[in-house]
Structure formats: C-alpha cells, structure tokens
Design a protein around this motif. Structure first.
Motif, PDB file in Angstrom:
ATOM      1  N   SER A  77     -16.498  29.826 -19.196  1.00  0.00           N
ATOM      2  CA  SER A  77     -17.794  29.362 -19.710  1.00  0.00           C
ATOM      3  C   SER A  77     -18.685  30.536 -20.081  1.00  0.00           C
ATOM      4  O   SER A  77     -19.444  30.466 -21.051  1.00  0.00           O
ATOM      5  N   TRP A  86     -18.754  18.552 -11.452  1.00  0.00           N
ATOM      6  CA  TRP A  86     -18.180  19.889 -11.565  1.00  0.00           C
ATOM      7  C   TRP A  86     -17.123  20.139 -10.491  1.00  0.00           C
ATOM      8  O   TRP A  86     -16.174  20.908 -10.728  1.00  0.00           O
ATOM      9  N   PHE A 137     -13.316  26.909 -10.031  1.00  0.00           N
ATOM     10  CA  PHE A 137     -14.669  27.396 -10.297  1.00  0.00           C
ATOM     11  C   PHE A 137     -14.645  28.822 -10.855  1.00  0.00           C
ATOM     12  O   PHE A 137     -15.442  29.168 -11.719  1.00  0.00           O
ATOM     13  N   LEU A 151     -13.643  28.426 -14.439  1.00  0.00           N
ATOM     14  CA  LEU A 151     -14.789  27.882 -15.184  1.00  0.00           C
ATOM     15  C   LEU A 151     -15.863  28.935 -15.398  1.00  0.00           C
ATOM     16  O   LEU A 151     -16.461  29.005 -16.481  1.00  0.00           O
ATOM     17  N   PHE A 156     -21.444  28.845 -12.018  1.00  0.00           N
ATOM     18  CA  PHE A 156     -20.166  28.343 -11.502  1.00  0.00           C
ATOM     19  C   PHE A 156     -19.608  29.173 -10.354  1.00  0.00           C
ATOM     20  O   PHE A 156     -18.817  28.677  -9.574  1.00  0.00           O
ATOM     21  N   THR A 158     -25.193  17.073 -10.829  1.00  0.00           N
ATOM     22  CA  THR A 158     -23.923  17.223 -11.533  1.00  0.00           C
ATOM     23  C   THR A 158     -22.847  17.862 -10.662  1.00  0.00           C
ATOM     24  O   THR A 158     -21.739  18.101 -11.149  1.00  0.00           O
ATOM     25  N   THR A 209     -25.241  23.613 -13.493  1.00  0.00           N
ATOM     26  CA  THR A 209     -24.781  23.064 -12.216  1.00  0.00           C
ATOM     27  C   THR A 209     -26.015  22.823 -11.364  1.00  0.00           C
ATOM     28  O   THR A 209     -26.791  23.722 -11.118  1.00  0.00           O
TER      29      THR A 209
END
Length: 180
Positions: A140, A84, A133, A136, A45, A80, A76
């Motif tokens: 994550s 995202w 981002f 994230l 990310f 996708t 990612t």
C-alpha cells in the motif's frame, strides 16, 4: 488535528520542535505529498496502535508532509479493523501458501481438546495475519506513492493549463481593446 502552533506549544515536543515544525514539512509539494501518503499508509498497516505518531516521526527524516502522513493513517481505524484483519489474514495465507491442509493439522490439534492445539492454531492465525499486515504495509505504501505522484502531476498540469488559457484570454482581450 492539532495545528502547527499547538504542536509548537506542546511541552513533550519541545526537544524536537525545531525539526518537527520546519516549514518544509508542512507544505504540499510534489515530493512531500507522495512521501506523506506512503509513510501514512505504511504506518497505518504496520502498527495497530499509535500509527499517527509513527507516521509523523517517520515524516521527519523523509521530509514528507507531516499532516498528510498523519491523516492517511485513518485508513485503518476501529471501525474498519475487522475488515483489515480479514484482508491481512487472506493476504498472508495467499503469500505464505497456507492452505486447508496446513490449517487442518492445527484444527485436529484443536479438536483434540489439548491446550497446545489451541495455542498452535492461535499462533498460526496471528502469524499469518501479522505477515499479511506487513505485506499490506509495503504494497500500500508503494501503490500510494505512485498513485499520489501521478494524481499530483495531473492536478498541477490541469491547473497550469487553466492558468495559461486564462492568460491567453486576457491577452486576446487586451489586444482586441487596443485594435478597436
């Protein structure tokens, strides 16, 4: 995915091959797996291009599993990316509390037809998305570490329980054969 041997023969990795090809970085252990997952998600990310290399090089000082950190970055990918981008924009807008009133100023500037208004709107959207981002990446990575650690312990405990049952069954068979 290149193998360990392929990387050992790569001329660009020669200066760090002794560190990069250390066997501990390629084993699946209870500590290296969660670290590899966390670093892979963070790199996926935080950097839009070259995240596999970033994850592999971050795995060196962290003593994380190198192949796992590289594979996890595929969360990612070009297919996708649009998803995202939208998620990062929504997360960034939520965390920064960017609402319709804030965006309204940029939209008014944009509607006026001036170049500065377009630039202001684009910078605002890009900044909010970039911040999303970052959020994230951090969230994550933390969630990936915790989840993979719990899953690892569950899988190991299950295997251990199965092995103990098998050993107990063999022992019962041996004792039964000796009694009879």
């Amino acid at each position: 995915m290149p193998t360990r041997e392929d990387m050992a023969q790569n001329k660009y990795l020669a200066p760090i091959a002794h560190r990069f090809l250390s066997p501990e970085l390629w084993r699946f252990t209870r500590r290296s797996v969660p670290r590899g997952v966390a670093l892979g998600l963070f790199a996926a990310f935080i950097v839009p291009v070259g995240q596999i290399f970033l994850a592999a090089f971050l795995a060196l000082p962290a003593r994380a599993n190198v192949p796992l950190s590289a594979v996890v970055t595929f969360v990612t990918n070009p297919f996708t990316l649009a998803f995202w981008l939208v998620v990062a924009n929504k997360v960034g807008a939520f965390v920064l509390k960017v609402d319709a009133a804030t965006v309204g100023v940029a939209n008014d500037e944009l509607a006026s037809g001036r170049w500065e208004g377009w630039a202001l709107g684009a910078v605002e959207v890009a900044g909010v998305t970039a911040f999303g981002f970052i959020v994230l990446a951090l969230c994550s990575a933390a969630a990936g570490y915790l989840i993979s650690s719990v899953v690892w312990r569950f899988v190991v405990a299950r295997k251990r329980k199965r092995r103990l049952r098998q050993m107990e069954a063999r022992l019962d068979r041996r004792l039964g054969a000796q009694e009879g």
